[in-house]
Scaffold this active site. Structure first.
Site, PDB file in Angstrom:
ATOM      1  N   LYS A 182       0.843  -1.219   0.000  1.00  4.10           N
ATOM      2  CA  LYS A 182       0.000   0.000   0.000  1.00  4.10           C
ATOM      3  C   LYS A 182       0.862   1.246   0.000  1.00  4.10           C
ATOM      4  CE  LYS A 182       0.845   1.342   4.469  1.00  4.10           C
ATOM      5  NZ  LYS A 182       1.686   2.496   4.768  1.00  4.10           N
ATOM      6  N   ASP A 208      -2.328  -1.819  10.122  1.00  3.84           N
ATOM      7  CA  ASP A 208      -2.408  -1.806   8.659  1.00  3.84           C
ATOM      8  C   ASP A 208      -2.855  -3.148   8.078  1.00  3.84           C
ATOM      9  OD1 ASP A 208      -1.524   0.790   8.713  1.00  3.84           O
ATOM     10  OD2 ASP A 208       0.474   0.364   7.922  1.00  3.84           O
TER      11      ASP A 208
HETATM   12  O1  C5P Z   1      -0.444  -1.326  14.887  1.00  2.00           O
HETATM   13  P1  C5P Z   1       0.985  -1.515  14.515  1.00  2.00           P
HETATM   14  O2  C5P Z   1       1.671  -2.531  15.367  1.00  2.00           O
HETATM   15  O3  C5P Z   1       1.200  -1.760  13.049  1.00  2.00           O
HETATM   16  O4  C5P Z   1       1.701  -0.131  14.808  1.00  2.00           O
HETATM   17  C1  C5P Z   1       3.100  -0.040  14.910  1.00  2.00           C
HETATM   18  C2  C5P Z   1       3.445   1.195  15.736  1.00  2.00           C
HETATM   19  O5  C5P Z   1       3.113   2.377  14.991  1.00  2.00           O
HETATM   20  C3  C5P Z   1       2.694   1.343  17.046  1.00  2.00           C
HETATM   21  O6  C5P Z   1       3.326   0.647  18.083  1.00  2.00           O
HETATM   22  C4  C5P Z   1       2.761   2.854  17.276  1.00  2.00           C
HETATM   23  O7  C5P Z   1       4.022   3.249  17.769  1.00  2.00           O
HETATM   24  C5  C5P Z   1       2.652   3.394  15.865  1.00  2.00           C
HETATM   25  N1  C5P Z   1       1.265   3.753  15.506  1.00  2.00           N
HETATM   26  C6  C5P Z   1       0.692   4.873  16.070  1.00  2.00           C
HETATM   27  N2  C5P Z   1      -0.592   5.208  15.749  1.00  2.00           N
HETATM   28  C7  C5P Z   1      -1.288   4.478  14.858  1.00  2.00           C
HETATM   29  C8  C5P Z   1      -0.715   3.327  14.251  1.00  2.00           C
HETATM   30  C9  C5P Z   1       0.577   2.994  14.590  1.00  2.00           C
HETATM   31  O8  C5P Z   1       1.315   5.570  16.876  1.00  2.00           O
HETATM   32  N3  C5P Z   1      -2.517   4.831  14.547  1.00  2.00           N
END
Ligand code: C5P
Length: 308
Positions: free
Chosen positions: A11, A145
């Site tokens: 993406k 994501d």
């Molecule tokens: O959800 P995911 O594990 O993919 O997100 C990775 C990191 O990206 C999270 O631990 C956070 O630090 C950051 N993040 C965030 N806000 C979001 C999505 C991700 O701060 N909406």
């Protein structure tokens, strides 16, 4: 069925509006996701070794980026398969093979894509028959994501990016991606975004979708879309990796309709007017400072789907 193969797209974020840091460590987003034709393939097979001592889930990675992905229980595809088995309430076995083309830690959700593909492949291999809504729920627990990699097309994500609504688009858009050496850690880029905002004393406010962007997508207007691309994480990615400014500038000089850092970077995305224009930009970018390779792609494309 003894093996199922799922193809899943990368993406690019056409708009990434980042709100203030929440108490749970995430940020509220308005995240316009667009699936593009750079694909990973994940095969889930019945395991060769069925002895009691064998681990229930194994993973192997092939392709250009193989050395940069953990081939252990930390792998997002393994985490997704484990979460799916947990939801089904028993332990299931599978050997996973990931053929990687999506850059690793590149801001193109490659790990999330593999997780989504593993969910679809294992749901099929294990005959669970879970409906898409259930897979979306498990996907959101694995990462912000991951649901979009199941969904595909073009969609706006709210909350931490996992609540998706499909967006209407017309036609196809032509893209060039400049891949950088080495990845950027997503949590680090969000942290740098918070730090820069605090330093400047800016209050980001509630993120809102860009009307000009949504209109450009609806009308299939590449020129308007190029002008409307925005990414609130870009200043943070540039602060951590200043050479990206040269890459973006090089794409602009080559006549890109718009350019931005993809997600948390370091991949840079350029919108082209046509397939030929995209090939020209890609050829020119190959010599740009900090650019490891330049690849062309089109979007939107479908989300994770069984191909064999
Ligand atoms: O959800 P995911 O594990 O993919 O997100 C990775 C990191 O990206 C999270 O631990 C956070 O630090 C950051 N993040 C965030 N806000 C979001 C999505 C991700 O701060 N909406």
């Amino acid at each position: 069925m003894s093996a199922i193969t799922v193809r899943v797209p990368a993406k690019v974020n056409l708009q990434l509006a980042v709100g203030p840091l929440r108490e749970d460590g995430y940020h509220d987003l308005v995240n316009v996701f667009h699936a593009v034709s750079i694909f990973d393939e994940v095969t889930a097979a019945e395991p060769g070794d069925v002895s009691a001592a064998a681990p229930p889930l194994t993973v192997r990675i092939e392709g250009e980026w193989a050395g940069e992905v953990p081939a252990n229980d930390d792998n997002l595809a393994v985490r997704a398969a484990r979460a799916l088995a947990g939801r089904a309430g028993r332990s299931y076995r599978a050997d996973l093979l990931i053929r990687k083309s999506i850059p690793v830690a590149g801001g193109m959700a490659g790990g999330s894509a593999d997780a989504a593909a593993a969910l679809v492949a294992c749901n099929e291999l294990w005959g669970l028959g879970l409906p898409p809504e259930d897979l979306m729920e498990i996907a959101a627990d694995v990462g912000s994501d991951v649901p979009f990699a199941l969904f595909g097309g073009t969609a706006v994500g709210t909350g931490r990016g996992e609540r998706l609504s499909r967006l209407e688009t017309a036609g196809s858009f032509h893209w060039v991606f400049a891949l950088a050496d080495g990845g950027l850690s997503t949590p680090r880029v969000y942290g740098e975004c918070d730090r820069l905002r605090e330093e400047a004393g800016t209050d980001p406010g509630r993120p809102v979708a860009s009307e000009p962007l949504l209109a450009a997508l609806r009308e299939g207007d590449a020129v308007a879309l190029g002008r409307a691309l925005t990414n609130d994480l870009q200043p943070a990615a540039l602060s951590l990796r200043p050479s990206l400014a040269h890459t973006l500038h090089a794409g602009d000089e080559l006549g890109a309709l718009g350019s931005l850092v993809s997600g948390s970077g370091p991949t840079c995305a350029f919108l082209a007017a046509s397939e030929t224009h995209a090939a020209e930009i890609a050829a020119g970018l190959k010599n740009a400072e900090g650019c490891r390779a330049a690849v062309t792609a089109t979007g939107p494309v479908p989300g994770a789907e069984v191909v064999g």
